[in-house]
Design a protein around this motif. Structure first.
Motif, PDB file in Angstrom:
ATOM      1  N   PHE A  48       0.829  -1.216   0.000  1.00  0.00           N
ATOM      2  CA  PHE A  48       0.000   0.000   0.000  1.00  0.00           C
ATOM      3  C   PHE A  48       0.865   1.268   0.000  1.00  0.00           C
ATOM      4  O   PHE A  48       0.538   2.255   0.675  1.00  0.00           O
ATOM      5  N   SER A  49       1.998   1.211  -0.713  1.00  0.00           N
ATOM      6  CA  SER A  49       2.926   2.343  -0.878  1.00  0.00           C
ATOM      7  C   SER A  49       3.750   2.645   0.368  1.00  0.00           C
ATOM      8  O   SER A  49       4.614   3.528   0.338  1.00  0.00           O
ATOM      9  N   ARG A  50       3.548   1.907   1.471  1.00  0.00           N
ATOM     10  CA  ARG A  50       4.228   2.252   2.719  1.00  0.00           C
ATOM     11  C   ARG A  50       5.736   2.083   2.634  1.00  0.00           C
ATOM     12  O   ARG A  50       6.489   2.811   3.293  1.00  0.00           O
ATOM     13  N   GLY A  51       6.201   1.121   1.862  1.00  0.00           N
ATOM     14  CA  GLY A  51       7.630   0.868   1.778  1.00  0.00           C
ATOM     15  C   GLY A  51       8.328   1.625   0.666  1.00  0.00           C
ATOM     16  O   GLY A  51       9.471   1.279   0.305  1.00  0.00           O
ATOM     17  N   THR A  52       7.700   2.670   0.125  1.00  0.00           N
ATOM     18  CA  THR A  52       8.264   3.375  -1.030  1.00  0.00           C
ATOM     19  C   THR A  52       9.623   3.998  -0.727  1.00  0.00           C
ATOM     20  O   THR A  52      10.566   3.886  -1.514  1.00  0.00           O
ATOM     21  N   ASN A  53       9.745   4.675   0.419  1.00  0.00           N
ATOM     22  CA  ASN A  53      11.026   5.322   0.740  1.00  0.00           C
ATOM     23  C   ASN A  53      12.140   4.293   0.880  1.00  0.00           C
ATOM     24  O   ASN A  53      13.265   4.513   0.421  1.00  0.00           O
ATOM     25  N   ALA A  54      11.826   3.166   1.513  1.00  0.00           N
ATOM     26  CA  ALA A  54      12.836   2.105   1.634  1.00  0.00           C
ATOM     27  C   ALA A  54      13.188   1.553   0.259  1.00  0.00           C
ATOM     28  O   ALA A  54      14.355   1.223  -0.004  1.00  0.00           O
ATOM     29  N   SER A  64       7.987 -10.571   6.060  1.00  0.00           N
ATOM     30  CA  SER A  64       9.362 -10.168   6.360  1.00  0.00           C
ATOM     31  C   SER A  64       9.619 -10.068   7.859  1.00  0.00           C
ATOM     32  O   SER A  64      10.770 -10.059   8.292  1.00  0.00           O
ATOM     33  N   THR A  65       8.537 -10.011   8.660  1.00  0.00           N
ATOM     34  CA  THR A  65       8.695  -9.922  10.113  1.00  0.00           C
ATOM     35  C   THR A  65       8.909 -11.287  10.749  1.00  0.00           C
ATOM     36  O   THR A  65       9.202 -11.373  11.943  1.00  0.00           O
ATOM     37  N   ARG A 123      19.419 -12.213  -4.182  1.00  0.00           N
ATOM     38  CA  ARG A 123      19.367 -11.987  -2.739  1.00  0.00           C
ATOM     39  C   ARG A 123      18.024 -11.358  -2.400  1.00  0.00           C
ATOM     40  O   ARG A 123      17.407 -10.659  -3.215  1.00  0.00           O
ATOM     41  N   PHE A 124      17.564 -11.666  -1.185  1.00  0.00           N
ATOM     42  CA  PHE A 124      16.319 -11.086  -0.690  1.00  0.00           C
ATOM     43  C   PHE A 124      16.688  -9.961   0.270  1.00  0.00           C
ATOM     44  O   PHE A 124      17.423 -10.168   1.234  1.00  0.00           O
ATOM     45  N   VAL A 125      16.155  -8.770  -0.016  1.00  0.00           N
ATOM     46  CA  VAL A 125      16.555  -7.558   0.688  1.00  0.00           C
ATOM     47  C   VAL A 125      15.425  -7.111   1.608  1.00  0.00           C
ATOM     48  O   VAL A 125      14.273  -6.964   1.167  1.00  0.00           O
ATOM     49  N   ARG A 126      15.738  -6.898   2.867  1.00  0.00           N
ATOM     50  CA  ARG A 126      14.745  -6.427   3.832  1.00  0.00           C
ATOM     51  C   ARG A 126      14.477  -4.947   3.615  1.00  0.00           C
ATOM     52  O   ARG A 126      15.390  -4.129   3.582  1.00  0.00           O
ATOM     53  N   LEU A 127      13.204  -4.592   3.440  1.00  0.00           N
ATOM     54  CA  LEU A 127      12.766  -3.204   3.318  1.00  0.00           C
ATOM     55  C   LEU A 127      11.890  -2.871   4.512  1.00  0.00           C
ATOM     56  O   LEU A 127      11.020  -3.672   4.896  1.00  0.00           O
ATOM     57  N   SER A 128      12.081  -1.698   5.086  1.00  0.00           N
ATOM     58  CA  SER A 128      11.236  -1.291   6.203  1.00  0.00           C
ATOM     59  C   SER A 128       9.851  -0.897   5.699  1.00  0.00           C
ATOM     60  O   SER A 128       9.665  -0.530   4.533  1.00  0.00           O
ATOM     61  N   ARG A 179       9.988  -8.990   1.584  1.00  0.00           N
ATOM     62  CA  ARG A 179      11.372  -8.714   1.211  1.00  0.00           C
ATOM     63  C   ARG A 179      11.443  -8.516  -0.296  1.00  0.00           C
ATOM     64  O   ARG A 179      10.755  -9.206  -1.043  1.00  0.00           O
ATOM     65  N   ALA A 180      12.268  -7.590  -0.729  1.00  0.00           N
ATOM     66  CA  ALA A 180      12.475  -7.386  -2.161  1.00  0.00           C
ATOM     67  C   ALA A 180      13.445  -8.446  -2.686  1.00  0.00           C
ATOM     68  O   ALA A 180      14.314  -8.928  -1.955  1.00  0.00           O
ATOM     69  N   LEU A 181      13.283  -8.798  -3.939  1.00  0.00           N
ATOM     70  CA  LEU A 181      14.151  -9.795  -4.578  1.00  0.00           C
ATOM     71  C   LEU A 181      15.010  -9.100  -5.629  1.00  0.00           C
ATOM     72  O   LEU A 181      14.489  -8.482  -6.562  1.00  0.00           O
ATOM     73  N   LEU A 182      16.320  -9.192  -5.449  1.00  0.00           N
ATOM     74  CA  LEU A 182      17.287  -8.586  -6.367  1.00  0.00           C
ATOM     75  C   LEU A 182      18.024  -9.698  -7.093  1.00  0.00           C
ATOM     76  O   LEU A 182      18.614 -10.577  -6.454  1.00  0.00           O
ATOM     77  N   VAL A 183      17.983  -9.666  -8.423  1.00  0.00           N
ATOM     78  CA  VAL A 183      18.565 -10.738  -9.226  1.00  0.00           C
ATOM     79  C   VAL A 183      19.482 -10.135 -10.287  1.00  0.00           C
ATOM     80  O   VAL A 183      19.113  -9.178 -10.981  1.00  0.00           O
ATOM     81  N   ASP A 184      20.662 -10.730 -10.435  1.00  0.00           N
ATOM     82  CA  ASP A 184      21.585 -10.361 -11.514  1.00  0.00           C
ATOM     83  C   ASP A 184      21.470 -11.396 -12.615  1.00  0.00           C
ATOM     84  O   ASP A 184      21.736 -12.599 -12.402  1.00  0.00           O
ATOM     85  N   LEU A 185      21.089 -10.929 -13.805  1.00  0.00           N
ATOM     86  CA  LEU A 185      20.908 -11.810 -14.967  1.00  0.00           C
ATOM     87  C   LEU A 185      21.889 -11.419 -16.069  1.00  0.00           C
ATOM     88  O   LEU A 185      22.395 -10.284 -16.095  1.00  0.00           O
ATOM     89  N   THR A 186      22.132 -12.343 -16.966  1.00  0.00           N
ATOM     90  CA  THR A 186      22.864 -12.055 -18.200  1.00  0.00           C
ATOM     91  C   THR A 186      22.018 -12.527 -19.372  1.00  0.00           C
ATOM     92  O   THR A 186      21.634 -13.694 -19.426  1.00  0.00           O
ATOM     93  N   LEU A 187      21.716 -11.607 -20.267  1.00  0.00           N
ATOM     94  CA  LEU A 187      20.985 -11.960 -21.489  1.00  0.00           C
ATOM     95  C   LEU A 187      21.968 -12.480 -22.526  1.00  0.00           C
ATOM     96  O   LEU A 187      23.010 -11.861 -22.772  1.00  0.00           O
ATOM     97  N   HIS A 188      21.617 -13.625 -23.138  1.00  0.00           N
ATOM     98  CA  HIS A 188      22.461 -14.212 -24.169  1.00  0.00           C
ATOM     99  C   HIS A 188      21.774 -14.100 -25.521  1.00  0.00           C
ATOM    100  O   HIS A 188      20.550 -14.196 -25.634  1.00  0.00           O
ATOM    101  N   GLY A 189      22.596 -13.919 -26.542  1.00  0.00           N
ATOM    102  CA  GLY A 189      22.066 -13.777 -27.873  1.00  0.00           C
ATOM    103  C   GLY A 189      21.759 -15.118 -28.500  1.00  0.00           C
ATOM    104  O   GLY A 189      22.217 -16.162 -28.050  1.00  0.00           O
TER     105      GLY A 189
END
Length: 339
Positions: free
Chosen positions: A130-136, A294-295, A319-324, A329-339
């Motif tokens: 509900f937009s509460r975690g926007t600043n985090a 997340s709690t 990695r799963f990132v804790r947001l206040s 938890r937010a999910l951050l993923v590093d991908l590589t696109l292949h041709g």
């Protein structure tokens, strides 16, 4: 008096005879019933998992926490042991084995894409409640600098905050379902975006086609209804629409967001089975890392936030990132696109 009996007081002035061990047998019967009820409840959930059916409340809700059903199963086994109930011990071992089997990660892992690497793509998926975690979220974006950001439950306060000049400069391309409360959703992108048909749902699920170094990549934000007791049918229908979108996708695709479903839900597994999608957390060894709530302490909770990719991508890290101020938890993923 028979040595196998003893006198107990039944009422003033009266006595009755009770065989020795009768009290113990009553305790054993009570224990067997308790163990049977526990095993029956867990057995129904495990049976639905094995049959590929999400069934009705409370099965979908319990399936979300399938690995944690090991606890009541272990309790049932202990009670059956103390009650000397051999059938219960056998049933408990079978149920425990099934739980262990289904705790293993589900989905395609496969090998590395065959084509040469084209571009790295960092993806962040977050439900800001509900937009509460926007600043985090904004702080996390500034710290990790993802290329694509999928934001669920992004109402007007969230959209206004994401319109700040610094974010507009870094993410000039956007697709959104402009609504308040839980119904709003937004995709931010460093890559140019073209419009794409959205997936119909109670909450916004925008889509786009990104131009990543000359390669068209289909983007789909996922946010179906949660399986509330009176909304299981809607939840199943909206996950089915996401499976249809996965089936229709051609070429590289990313589907990310709050799926309100885990790998133990048949409706979620159909999304993976419908197309060439793979779960990035699964690819990086984090298939059971909880994202909600997340709690929850330590390893408790369940993973309902996912980033799914076609096999045009390799997943390098997640990695799963804790947001206040948000229960996800937010999910951050590093991908590589292949041709």
């Amino acid at each position: 008096m028979d040595q196998g009996q003893h006198i107990t007081d039944a009422a003033p002035g009266a006595a009755r005879y009770e065989p020795r061990g009768a009290g113990r047998r009553r305790v054993n019967r009570a224990g067997a019933w308790a163990a049977a009820l526990l095993l029956a409840g867990v057995g129904v959930v495990v049976g639905c998992r094995a049959a590929g059916r999400d069934a009705v409340t409370p099965v979908p809700q319990l399936l979300a926490f399938l690995p944690w059903l090991i606890a009541p199963t272990a309790a049932a086994l202990l009670i059956a042991l103390l009650a000397r109930w051999r059938t219960g011990l056998v049933c408990g071992v079978v149920v425990l084995g099934a739980l262990a089997w289904y705790t293993e990660p589900y989905g395609k892992d496969g090998g590395e894409p065959a084509g040469p690497p084209v571009s790295g793509v960092r993806v962040l998926a977050s439900n800001v409640q509900f937009s509460r975690g926007t600043n985090a979220l904004i702080d996390t974006v500034a710290r990790h600098r993802p290329d694509l950001v999928f934001v669920a439950e992004c109402g007007s306060p969230c959209r206004d905050a994401l319109d700040r000049e610094s974010l507009r400069t870094r993410y000039p391309y956007r697709r959104a379902v402009a609504a308040d409360g839980s119904e709003g959703s937004t995709i931010l992108s460093r890559f140019p975006l073209k419009a794409a048909p959205t997936v119909a749902g109670t909450m916004g699920m925008p889509a786009a086609v990104a131009d990543v170094r000359g390669h068209a990549v289909r983007l789909q934000l996922a946010h179906p209804m949660p399986p509330l007791p009176d909304q299981v049918g809607v939840w199943r229908t909206e996950l089915g629409r996401l499976a249809d979108a996965a089936r229709a996708a051609r070429g590289p695709a990313i589907m990310a967001g709050d799926f309100n479903a885990t790998q133990d839900h048949a409706a979620f597994r159909r999304i993976l089975d419908a197309g060439a999608l793979r779960d990035a957390a699964r690819l990086t060894g984090r298939a059971r890392t909880p994202s909600w709530p997340s709690t929850a302490p330590g390893p408790l909770g369940t993973q309902i936030d996912h980033v799914l990719v076609t096999d045009d991508f390799s997943a390098d890290a997640s990695r799963f990132v804790r947001l206040s101020d948000t229960d996800h938890r937010a999910l951050l993923v590093d991908l590589t696109l292949h041709g």
